[in-house]
Scaffold this motif. Structure first.
Motif, PDB file in Angstrom:
ATOM      1  N   LEU A  37      51.279 -12.752   3.838  1.00 38.97           N
ATOM      2  CA  LEU A  37      52.466 -13.147   3.073  1.00 38.97           C
ATOM      3  C   LEU A  37      52.351 -14.578   2.550  1.00 38.97           C
ATOM      4  N   GLY A  38      51.705 -15.431   3.305  1.00 37.22           N
ATOM      5  CA  GLY A  38      51.656 -16.844   2.921  1.00 37.22           C
ATOM      6  C   GLY A  38      52.931 -17.547   3.342  1.00 37.22           C
ATOM      7  N   ASP A  39      53.202 -18.692   2.734  1.00 35.79           N
ATOM      8  CA  ASP A  39      54.327 -19.532   3.145  1.00 35.79           C
ATOM      9  C   ASP A  39      55.650 -18.783   3.109  1.00 35.79           C
ATOM     10  N   VAL A  41      59.530 -18.394   3.202  1.00 36.78           N
ATOM     11  CA  VAL A  41      60.612 -19.285   2.796  1.00 36.78           C
ATOM     12  C   VAL A  41      61.987 -18.746   3.190  1.00 36.78           C
ATOM     13  N   GLU A  62      60.556 -13.170   3.177  1.00 36.19           N
ATOM     14  CA  GLU A  62      60.199 -13.530   1.826  1.00 36.19           C
ATOM     15  C   GLU A  62      59.292 -14.748   1.836  1.00 36.19           C
ATOM     16  N   SER A  63      58.164 -14.629   1.128  1.00 40.84           N
ATOM     17  CA  SER A  63      57.286 -15.776   0.975  1.00 40.84           C
ATOM     18  C   SER A  63      57.411 -16.254  -0.458  1.00 40.84           C
ATOM     19  N   VAL A  64      56.696 -17.322  -0.769  1.00 37.49           N
ATOM     20  CA  VAL A  64      56.753 -17.826  -2.137  1.00 37.49           C
ATOM     21  C   VAL A  64      56.386 -16.712  -3.106  1.00 37.49           C
ATOM     22  N   LYS A  65      55.433 -15.871  -2.695  1.00 39.23           N
ATOM     23  CA  LYS A  65      54.875 -14.893  -3.636  1.00 39.23           C
ATOM     24  C   LYS A  65      55.393 -13.480  -3.473  1.00 39.23           C
ATOM     25  N   ALA A  66      55.886 -13.146  -2.297  1.00 36.53           N
ATOM     26  CA  ALA A  66      56.147 -11.725  -2.059  1.00 36.53           C
ATOM     27  C   ALA A  66      57.359 -11.493  -1.164  1.00 36.53           C
ATOM     28  N   VAL A  67      57.871 -10.282  -1.207  1.00 35.43           N
ATOM     29  CA  VAL A  67      58.952  -9.866  -0.324  1.00 35.43           C
ATOM     30  C   VAL A  67      58.421  -8.712   0.506  1.00 35.43           C
TER      31      VAL A  67
END
Lengths: 133, 369
Positions: A37-39, A41, A62-67
């Motif tokens: 997922l990365g960071d 948020v 939820e990450s910066v890029k994806a849910v």
């Protein structure tokens, strides 16, 4: 970087983990999941008292890029929610098996050890290796 | 496809994604850290996937003047313009940077990776002036060195006085180690710095030198949040062949008075009829992250849709670009539909966060705001 897969936990194909403590299951997402997922948020979880079946959504990450949805590895009632994640969602990235836990579920019956599709650490490791191919 | 720096991305443990056919790093340490490194210090991005098209010949100025929205013919050597290629209907084929290089009539067009072939074909098909057009993308690696310390790092690593080069200017710079570089005072982060065109053979050495000089390697994830914080549009998302520069609020890059150009009559017609939608900034005041496609409401009525959305690593607020009905004022309250929820939002003219921040300066994150 090696993915952390602690022994003694139960794992799902959707990359949740469950740790059985006093007849309840503490649930979070795996190291592999948080890395993918990365960071992170934002974490939104079902409130305490919610009844869930195995595979029901416990909330969203939820990450910066994806849910991504988080699914319950076990049926029962949400007994506790990690309110720390409200203000510090990054705990899921930093310590996914510790401070980044999501909910505690008071499960019915035998719990995650006997739930279909649940893996132990060795099986989950194998599953990840297969998924990577 | 892989850029000349692909092995460096692997060496640094980057998460690689497919970006329009290119294997590109989306992050190394994390989008948030990389984003903040650029706002506070300096980051370096591999943007070698961008396309480079060289247009030259004595008719190049008149050709480019007819094909783009700005007065390219009036550019001095060593200047850079942000402009558009439009279609007949005024829709944006691509947004690009035109650099006028040394030599009599020589221009370097830096175009979006996804549009490289389309742009070349579009230019070639409309080349009534017989300019010489060459897709030179494979001859260039490109690094974006961005942030308040970027120009200082460029000087320390390359001996080039980047602070002495004015914004939107470009200079050729001969180096012993990396050969000839083209250094441009441009970028896509708002944080200042340079973009460096280099020989692909020199890319790894140059990249390592800039890392050694203190630049943080940054991926496409941070590139996206940085540009979105500044309100810079992304072609393919916020601007497309179905949107015009006037709708996107990018009038500054359209010179309607320079003479005729491709798409001009459609833009004039649009001005006569009135602009029906405006690309606008929207800040989410509730918690949650807007995404492309989310509908925007005002008092229960749909007034637009999000084209780009994320969360600002600096403010902790969700931020979006959205096409909205015209006439909504700064600060006006809206709701953005994120999955099954209506999130309280407001119209906010970008930037959503300061372009640079001091080391140690407090950030407004979810927990503290």
């Amino acid at each position: 970087m090696d993915t952390l897969i602690p022994e003694g936990l139960f794992y799902t194909k959707d990359h949740e983990w469950a740790r059985v403590e006093d007849g309840k299951a503490r649930v979070g997402i795996t190291d592999n999941a948080q890395h993918e997922l990365g960071d992170i948020v934002y974490v939104e979880l079902k409130p305490a008292g919610t009844t869930v079946k195995t595979g029901d959504a416990l909330g969203t990450v939820e990450s910066v890029k994806a849910v991504s949805e988080v699914y319950s590895p076990v049926g029962g009632v949400v007994a506790e929610v990690n309110v720390e994640l409200d203000g510090s969602p990054e705990l899921v990235n930093q310590d996914c098996y510790g401070k980044g836990w999501m909910v505690v579920i008071a499960f019915e019956g035998a719990g995650p050890s006997k739930t279909a599709g649940i893996m132990d650490a060795a099986a989950y490791k194998e599953y990840l290796a297969k998924e990577a191919k | 496809m892989k850029t000349p720096l692909f092995s460096e991305h692997e060496r640094l443990g980057a998460r690689i994604v497919d970006f329009h056919g290119w294997d590109m790093p989306v992050w190394y340490s994390g989008i948030r850290q990389e984003h903040l490194a650029v706002r506070r210090r300096a980051g370096v991005f591999d943007v070698s996937h961008m396309g480079e098209i060289i247009v030259q010949g004595k008719n190049a100025p008149s050709f480019l003047n007819r094909m783009t929205t700005r007065n390219v013919a009036a550019m001095g050597v060593g200047t850079v313009l942000y402009t558009f290629l439009l279609n007949e209907g005024g829709g944006i084929v691509d947004d690009l940077m035109v650099s006028r290089l040394a030599g009599e009539h020589r221009y370097l067009l830096c175009v979006n990776a996804a549009n490289r072939e389309k742009d070349y074909a579009w230019l070639a098909a409309n080349n009534r002036e017989n300019a010489t057009i060459e897709d030179a993308s494979d001859s260039y690696a490109m690094l974006a060195l961005q942030g308040p310390q970027a120009c200082g790092i460029a000087e320390a690593c390359l001996g080039f006085d980047a602070n002495g080069l004015k914004p939107f200017h470009v200079s050729a710079w001969e180096t012993g180690d990396f050969g000839m570089l083209l250094i441009s005072r441009t970028g896509y982060t708002g944080a200042g710095g340079v973009e460096i065109y280099a020989d692909p053979q020199a890319a790894v050495g140059l990249w390592r030198r800039l890392l050694d000089g203190g630049a943080t390697p940054c991926g496409l994830g941070a590139r996206d949040t940085l540009r979105l914080e500044m309100g810079y549009p992304l072609h393919g998302s916020d601007i497309t062949e179905d949107t015009t520069p006037l709708e996107a609020g990018l009038d500054f890059a359209v010179d309607l008075n320079k003479g005729d150009f491709m798409g001009r009559s459609a833009l004039l017609e649009q001005l006569r009829q009135g602009i029906g939608r405006k690309l606008s900034g929207v800040e989410i005041t509730d918690r949650g992250v807007p995404r492309s496609g989310c509908r925007v409401f005002k008092g229960g009525r749909v007034v637009g849709a999000v084209t780009s959305g994320s969360v600002s690593p600096v403010t902790g607020y969700g931020m979006a670009l959205a096409y909205l009905e015209p006439g909504l004022c700064e600060g006006e309250t809206l709701e953005v539909e994120v999955r099954d929820k209506m999130l309280a939002s407001r119209v906010k003219k970008p930037p959503f966060a300061p372009a640079t921040i001091e080391e140690g300066e407090a950030l407004f994150t979810h927990g503290t705001r």
